[in-house]
Scaffold this motif. Structure first.
Motif, PDB file in Angstrom:
ATOM      1  N   GLU A 118      12.397  -2.665 -17.258  1.00  0.00           N
ATOM      2  CA  GLU A 118      11.463  -1.542 -17.183  1.00  0.00           C
ATOM      3  C   GLU A 118      10.256  -1.959 -16.357  1.00  0.00           C
ATOM      4  N   PHE A 119       9.672  -0.986 -15.725  1.00  0.00           N
ATOM      5  CA  PHE A 119       8.444  -1.216 -14.985  1.00  0.00           C
ATOM      6  C   PHE A 119       7.292  -0.623 -15.794  1.00  0.00           C
ATOM      7  N   GLU A 120       6.197  -1.376 -15.877  1.00  0.00           N
ATOM      8  CA  GLU A 120       4.988  -0.889 -16.548  1.00  0.00           C
ATOM      9  C   GLU A 120       3.864  -0.945 -15.528  1.00  0.00           C
ATOM     10  N   TYR A 121       3.119   0.152 -15.391  1.00  0.00           N
ATOM     11  CA  TYR A 121       2.008   0.147 -14.427  1.00  0.00           C
ATOM     12  C   TYR A 121       0.761   0.769 -15.044  1.00  0.00           C
ATOM     13  N   SER A 126      14.241   1.732 -15.523  1.00  0.00           N
ATOM     14  CA  SER A 126      14.833   1.527 -14.202  1.00  0.00           C
ATOM     15  C   SER A 126      16.284   1.989 -14.214  1.00  0.00           C
ATOM     16  N   THR A 127      16.822   2.146 -13.026  1.00  0.00           N
ATOM     17  CA  THR A 127      18.232   2.456 -12.846  1.00  0.00           C
ATOM     18  C   THR A 127      18.950   1.161 -12.493  1.00  0.00           C
ATOM     19  N   GLU A 171      11.427   5.035  -9.287  1.00  0.00           N
ATOM     20  CA  GLU A 171      10.484   5.702  -8.391  1.00  0.00           C
ATOM     21  C   GLU A 171       9.242   6.076  -9.186  1.00  0.00           C
ATOM     22  N   VAL A 172       8.080   5.837  -8.583  1.00  0.00           N
ATOM     23  CA  VAL A 172       6.800   6.120  -9.228  1.00  0.00           C
ATOM     24  C   VAL A 172       5.925   6.840  -8.216  1.00  0.00           C
ATOM     25  N   THR A 173       5.128   7.790  -8.702  1.00  0.00           N
ATOM     26  CA  THR A 173       4.145   8.458  -7.869  1.00  0.00           C
ATOM     27  C   THR A 173       2.768   8.251  -8.493  1.00  0.00           C
ATOM     28  N   PHE A 174       1.845   7.719  -7.709  1.00  0.00           N
ATOM     29  CA  PHE A 174       0.471   7.500  -8.165  1.00  0.00           C
ATOM     30  C   PHE A 174      -0.374   8.682  -7.700  1.00  0.00           C
ATOM     31  N   ASP A 175      -1.071   9.319  -8.645  1.00  0.00           N
ATOM     32  CA  ASP A 175      -1.793  10.548  -8.345  1.00  0.00           C
ATOM     33  C   ASP A 175      -3.140  10.338  -7.671  1.00  0.00           C
ATOM     34  N   GLN A 176      -3.748   9.173  -7.866  1.00  0.00           N
ATOM     35  CA  GLN A 176      -5.092   8.964  -7.303  1.00  0.00           C
ATOM     36  C   GLN A 176      -5.215   7.583  -6.691  1.00  0.00           C
ATOM     37  N   ASP A 177      -6.195   7.468  -5.792  1.00  0.00           N
ATOM     38  CA  ASP A 177      -6.465   6.187  -5.146  1.00  0.00           C
ATOM     39  C   ASP A 177      -6.870   5.146  -6.189  1.00  0.00           C
ATOM     40  N   GLY A 178      -6.566   3.891  -5.893  1.00  0.00           N
ATOM     41  CA  GLY A 178      -6.941   2.788  -6.772  1.00  0.00           C
ATOM     42  C   GLY A 178      -6.009   1.614  -6.568  1.00  0.00           C
ATOM     43  N   THR A 215       0.843  -1.206   0.000  1.00  0.00           N
ATOM     44  CA  THR A 215       0.000   0.000   0.000  1.00  0.00           C
ATOM     45  C   THR A 215       0.874   1.251   0.000  1.00  0.00           C
ATOM     46  N   ALA A 216       0.262   2.340  -0.423  1.00  0.00           N
ATOM     47  CA  ALA A 216       0.894   3.664  -0.369  1.00  0.00           C
ATOM     48  C   ALA A 216      -0.225   4.689  -0.468  1.00  0.00           C
ATOM     49  N   GLU A 217       0.101   5.933  -0.240  1.00  0.00           N
ATOM     50  CA  GLU A 217      -0.875   7.014  -0.341  1.00  0.00           C
ATOM     51  C   GLU A 217      -0.713   7.736  -1.674  1.00  0.00           C
ATOM     52  N   ALA A 218      -1.786   8.282  -2.177  1.00  0.00           N
ATOM     53  CA  ALA A 218      -1.736   9.070  -3.411  1.00  0.00           C
ATOM     54  C   ALA A 218      -0.761  10.227  -3.229  1.00  0.00           C
ATOM     55  N   GLY A 219       0.073  10.473  -4.228  1.00  0.00           N
ATOM     56  CA  GLY A 219       1.064  11.538  -4.164  1.00  0.00           C
ATOM     57  C   GLY A 219       2.373  11.128  -3.516  1.00  0.00           C
ATOM     58  N   GLU A 220       2.405   9.966  -2.881  1.00  0.00           N
ATOM     59  CA  GLU A 220       3.613   9.472  -2.215  1.00  0.00           C
ATOM     60  C   GLU A 220       4.532   8.808  -3.255  1.00  0.00           C
ATOM     61  N   THR A 221       5.847   9.020  -3.120  1.00  0.00           N
ATOM     62  CA  THR A 221       6.801   8.364  -4.017  1.00  0.00           C
ATOM     63  C   THR A 221       6.983   6.918  -3.574  1.00  0.00           C
ATOM     64  N   VAL A 222       6.820   6.005  -4.534  1.00  0.00           N
ATOM     65  CA  VAL A 222       6.935   4.573  -4.263  1.00  0.00           C
ATOM     66  C   VAL A 222       8.205   4.054  -4.940  1.00  0.00           C
ATOM     67  N   ASN A 223       9.030   3.353  -4.175  1.00  0.00           N
ATOM     68  CA  ASN A 223      10.247   2.758  -4.722  1.00  0.00           C
ATOM     69  C   ASN A 223       9.947   1.348  -5.216  1.00  0.00           C
ATOM     70  N   LEU A 224      10.246   1.105  -6.482  1.00  0.00           N
ATOM     71  CA  LEU A 224      10.117  -0.220  -7.075  1.00  0.00           C
ATOM     72  C   LEU A 224      11.520  -0.804  -7.198  1.00  0.00           C
ATOM     73  N   GLN A 225      11.676  -2.063  -6.816  1.00  0.00           N
ATOM     74  CA  GLN A 225      12.999  -2.686  -6.910  1.00  0.00           C
ATOM     75  C   GLN A 225      12.861  -4.107  -7.410  1.00  0.00           C
ATOM     76  N   ALA A 226      13.735  -4.470  -8.334  1.00  0.00           N
ATOM     77  CA  ALA A 226      13.784  -5.836  -8.855  1.00  0.00           C
ATOM     78  C   ALA A 226      15.219  -6.330  -8.754  1.00  0.00           C
ATOM     79  N   THR A 227      15.379  -7.551  -8.226  1.00  0.00           N
ATOM     80  CA  THR A 227      16.688  -8.200  -8.194  1.00  0.00           C
ATOM     81  C   THR A 227      16.654  -9.305  -9.233  1.00  0.00           C
ATOM     82  N   VAL A 228      17.581  -9.256 -10.189  1.00  0.00           N
ATOM     83  CA  VAL A 228      17.596 -10.194 -11.303  1.00  0.00           C
ATOM     84  C   VAL A 228      18.744 -11.175 -11.114  1.00  0.00           C
ATOM     85  N   THR A 229      18.417 -12.472 -11.203  1.00  0.00           N
ATOM     86  CA  THR A 229      19.438 -13.511 -11.085  1.00  0.00           C
ATOM     87  C   THR A 229      19.303 -14.516 -12.218  1.00  0.00           C
TER      88      THR A 229
END
Length: 148
Positions: free
Chosen positions: A78-81, A95-96, A106-113, A51-65
């Motif tokens: 790449e992340f697709e949302y 991604s970096t 980093e992704v910011t979601f503007d509205q609830d959902g 979970t996160a709040e609208a307007g909050e920056t969300v960190n996405l992380q993937a570890t690839v092996t």
């Protein structure tokens, strides 16, 4: 004369059979190596908060092996949302590469959902795209209220 031709044919047949026999052994050994290679696959451990709040920056992380090896040189990560139920309106985020097998964005979601996220990953001539969900704000509850 017939005996000489017959002897030559027998010797050639034996040589061909001997070559085929040693070839089979080599193929079997190579097949084992190939089977071990085929058993390896790229794996993506994809971390997204629940979970996160609208307007909050969300960190996405993937570890690839790849097997036990961390992949530091993925061709694509790449992340697709998109908001659930609206995949045609998706957003791609590069991604970096952190150089240690982890890839972040980093992704910011503007509205609830409720949002679905793919981690598109291509490495070692393989592609995988694990999917996770994140609930922003009240998530589906606000969607149900809006549809009434």
């Amino acid at each position: 004369m017939k005996k000489t031709i017959w002897t030559i044919l027998v010797v050639l047949a034996m040589a061909i059979l001997a070559a085929c026999g040693s070839g089979d052994n080599n193929n079997t050994e190579q097949g084992s190596d190939n089977e071990e290679e085929e058993l390896k696959a790229i794996e993506v451990d994809f971390d997204v908060p629940e979970t996160a709040e609208a307007g909050e920056t969300v960190n996405l992380q993937a570890t690839v092996t790849y097997g036990d090896e961390k992949v530091t040189d993925a061709e694509e990560m790449e992340f697709e949302y998109w908001e659930k139920g609206n995949q045609d309106d998706s957003t791609m985020v590069e991604s970096t590469n952190n150089g240690d097998g982890t890839y972040t964005a980093e992704v910011t979601f503007d509205q609830d959902g409720v949002y679905e996220i793919y981690a598109h990953t291509t490495a070692r001539d393989m592609h995988t795209m694990p999917k996770k969900s994140i609930t922003i704000g009240d998530g589906a509850d606000s969607e149900a209220e809006n549809s009434d």
